[in-house]
Design a protein around this motif. Sequence first.
Motif, short mmCIF file in Angstrom:
data_model
loop_
_atom_site.label_atom_id
_atom_site.label_comp_id
_atom_site.label_asym_id
_atom_site.label_seq_id
_atom_site.Cartn_x
_atom_site.Cartn_y
_atom_site.Cartn_z
N LEU A 75 -3.85 -4.69 -3.73
CA LEU A 75 -3.06 -5.81 -4.26
C LEU A 75 -3.89 -7.08 -4.29
O LEU A 75 -4.61 -7.38 -3.32
CB LEU A 75 -1.84 -6.07 -3.37
N GLU A 76 -3.79 -7.84 -5.39
CA GLU A 76 -4.31 -9.20 -5.40
C GLU A 76 -3.30 -10.06 -4.63
O GLU A 76 -2.18 -9.61 -4.35
CB GLU A 76 -4.44 -9.72 -6.84
N ASP A 77 -3.66 -11.29 -4.35
CA ASP A 77 -2.68 -12.10 -3.60
C ASP A 77 -1.73 -12.85 -4.53
O ASP A 77 -0.92 -13.65 -4.08
CB ASP A 77 -3.37 -13.06 -2.62
N ASP A 78 -1.78 -12.55 -5.84
CA ASP A 78 -0.90 -13.26 -6.76
C ASP A 78 0.09 -12.33 -7.47
O ASP A 78 0.52 -12.58 -8.58
CB ASP A 78 -1.73 -13.99 -7.82
N GLY A 79 0.42 -11.22 -6.83
CA GLY A 79 1.40 -10.33 -7.44
C GLY A 79 0.85 -9.45 -8.53
O GLY A 79 1.52 -9.18 -9.53
N GLN A 80 -0.37 -9.04 -8.40
CA GLN A 80 -0.99 -8.11 -9.36
C GLN A 80 -1.60 -6.95 -8.57
O GLN A 80 -1.92 -7.10 -7.39
CB GLN A 80 -2.13 -8.80 -10.12
N LEU A 81 -1.80 -5.87 -9.29
CA LEU A 81 -2.59 -4.78 -8.69
C LEU A 81 -4.06 -5.08 -8.89
O LEU A 81 -4.46 -5.66 -9.90
CB LEU A 81 -2.29 -3.46 -9.41
N LYS A 82 -4.88 -4.65 -7.96
CA LYS A 82 -6.32 -4.83 -8.13
C LYS A 82 -6.84 -3.81 -9.14
O LYS A 82 -6.28 -2.72 -9.29
CB LYS A 82 -7.04 -4.61 -6.79
N PRO A 83 -7.93 -4.15 -9.83
CA PRO A 83 -8.54 -3.17 -10.73
C PRO A 83 -8.86 -1.89 -9.95
O PRO A 83 -9.23 -1.94 -8.77
CB PRO A 83 -9.84 -3.84 -11.18
N GLY A 84 -8.74 -0.78 -10.62
CA GLY A 84 -9.02 0.49 -9.94
C GLY A 84 -7.76 1.15 -9.40
O GLY A 84 -7.81 2.27 -8.91
N TYR A 85 -6.63 0.42 -9.47
CA TYR A 85 -5.36 1.01 -9.02
C TYR A 85 -4.34 0.98 -10.15
O TYR A 85 -4.41 0.13 -11.04
CB TYR A 85 -4.83 0.28 -7.79
N LEU A 86 -3.41 1.90 -10.09
CA LEU A 86 -2.38 2.00 -11.11
C LEU A 86 -1.01 2.08 -10.45
O LEU A 86 -0.88 2.59 -9.34
CB LEU A 86 -2.56 3.30 -11.91
N ALA A 87 -0.03 1.59 -11.21
CA ALA A 87 1.36 1.78 -10.79
C ALA A 87 2.02 2.73 -11.79
O ALA A 87 1.74 2.68 -12.98
CB ALA A 87 2.09 0.45 -10.77
N ASN A 88 2.85 3.58 -11.27
CA ASN A 88 3.54 4.54 -12.13
C ASN A 88 5.03 4.49 -11.81
O ASN A 88 5.42 4.45 -10.65
CB ASN A 88 2.98 5.95 -11.87
N LEU A 89 5.84 4.47 -12.87
CA LEU A 89 7.28 4.34 -12.71
C LEU A 89 7.93 5.72 -12.72
O LEU A 89 7.85 6.44 -13.73
CB LEU A 89 7.83 3.46 -13.84
N ASN A 90 8.48 6.09 -11.60
CA ASN A 90 9.24 7.35 -11.47
C ASN A 90 8.44 8.60 -11.82
O ASN A 90 8.99 9.61 -12.26
CB ASN A 90 10.51 7.29 -12.33
N GLY A 91 7.13 8.52 -11.69
CA GLY A 91 6.30 9.69 -11.97
C GLY A 91 6.03 9.91 -13.44
O GLY A 91 5.30 10.83 -13.81
#
Lengths: 601, 88
Positions: free
Chosen positions: B46-62
């Motif tokens: 996590l960045e400290d401003d509400g973002q994901l860091k590069p190299g990571y992903l978010a996935n919704l419900n698979g």
Amino acid sequence: MPTAPPGYHGRYLRVDLSARSAAVVSIPADVLRRYIGGSGLGTWILLQETADGIDPLSAAAPVLFVFSPLVGSPLTTSAKFAVMGKSPLTERINDSLSSSHFAIAGKKTGYDALLIVGAAEEPTCLVIEPHGASFESAEEAWGKSSRDAASILADRLGKGFRFAAIGPAGENLVRYATVSHDGRHAGRGGMGAVLGSKKLKAVAVRGDRATPYHDLDGLLALSKSLSQKSFGPATAKYRELGTAGNLLAFNRLAVLPTRNFQTSSFDGAAALAPEAMTLTHERTRASCAACTIGCEHIYHRHDNASGVRMEYENLFALGPLCGIDDPEAVLTASALCDELGMDTISAGGTIAFAMECAERGYLDVPTLRFGSGEAVLETLEQIGARRDVGDLLADGSRIAAERIGHDTADFAPHVKGLELPGYEPRALQAMALGFAVGTRGADHNRSGAYEVDFSAEFDRLNAGAEVVEPAIETEDRAVLLDSLILCKFLRGVLVNYHAELAEMLNLVTGFGVTADELRVASRRIVTAKKWYNMKQGWTPSEDVLPARFLAQPLPQDAGPSGGAVLTRERLNELVAAYNLARGWDREGWVPAEQLRELGIE
Amino acid sequence: MPVHVELFGIPRQRAGLKELDVEANNLRSLFVELGRAIPQLVGVCLEDDGQLKPGYLANLNGRAFVTDTETRLDDGDSILILSADAGG
Ligand code: SF4
């Protein structure tokens, strides 16, 4: 002989095992620049040296060990070599990469590549040193694992040699036998069987011929900064969990091939994941020669037998694909593949296929059932020795399906004969395209199109023409790393991919290539591989997936990928779009004009 | 509203837990709340401003991978956080 560019010797050694002779062949400097090294240079040499339609297990078939301009340099992950030839599993081009001190010692023999044709009459160890080749008996090493063979031969030949050797599977012409050194394998496509067909147990290399660098100071500075970056967060997953760290996420997304691709999530995944296995098994870490990342995780079995390198691909293939949830069974099966010298993906894929055949009553082997670790171990032994059902399965799932008949070809899990790695293509549809068009068959190291699927911009369950360009980009990027040769796990560390790779190549060679020239080189090498396949009998009908993937949706209970469908029509459209985007015709034939433009013929 | 967060790979290692619920109505608020709940993830994924860091992903419900931090989240949704590099 003209002077070679820095980083190269400008020649390869052509060894004829039948005639017990060797000859030096010059490589023009412009070829080195255009094909770089590794897979690229190897493809060029194979195009010069391979008769059309050759039988890969015949004496005339060449097998090639290729080094690269970066081997021996201080650049992290550069100690790699390619073993190439026509695959006995796919009958198409094969480039299998490995990573060890064999690469460094091999290049120090004074050759950029070692080409081997002919066949020995007795088990032989081919010894390559700067003054040429000699032929030693390998009688006492025959029947041994590659590790034991290397140790026996090292005792006899003396200090300083590195050995690439085959195990019993290669001797017995298992079509997915490996060539191994120091526990690392040129794994896919059965180059071990090609060595076995030549009665070539091992190749020993030793030398002192270093190649100069164009800009040593610049290279040292860049190498230092690359090594520092390689310790960073981009590679933490590989260092801390290894590639097996994919398992739980793949299972949650339901892209984890299970029970011969009948479904894509596995109840037993949690027990096999590195997060769990580190609690139940002692683990040590290691790395390839000259690597600062160190993604290897070695698990020690409870019986204190030797450690086993556990990666996602052997874990998936010998675990979920065969319905196995016992970590000890998977570790033992992996160790057995190493011992026998067999590719874990093809071994697991072929056994999983046989399990499904047996459960459907097409194969009369009552013990072959999903979930039986004993059956996996017994079948691996049989394959390595070509005994009982192992003789059938030693030819891989494609040939086995032809012999078993019924509808088994529909669920034999291969493309062009190469068993699929651990990415469910119905649920990763850009990867499905990458598998279908791959010149060496279904492979995740030649196409990285799973990156497209793992992206917010594309729909992994419903891929259309929009995935084609980015899928091509992953293939072009991979072929560049495979030619330089550097490890794919450096990808995350490179910000300006082509520019940074151009700088590395230029510091070594002084070529002065631009990022754009490297892009063209990638296209050239991919196209040259395709051209090789065309000369060996490629037809458009082989750029496809088995019927299972195109006729059966994933089961509805396959978690978030449940019901995923990839129709034959849609895959055909993706393949056609891929071909056109490459400048080939819709079916995939490469126009003569493009071969000329790229300087391939 | 509670959204279920599932951590994979390095985030799971650093957090020392595999899942938790956080109150969030979009992806940005989820990342902020997650950073508050597990500060050791800030600077990792996590960045400290509400973002994901590069190299990571978010996935919704698979199903879909999501990057738009305004993505609306509903009660009972699951967000998976995993490494973007799926190479094996
Ligand atoms: S990252 Fe892993 S595979 Fe790549 S060179 Fe290093 S140890 Fe070998």
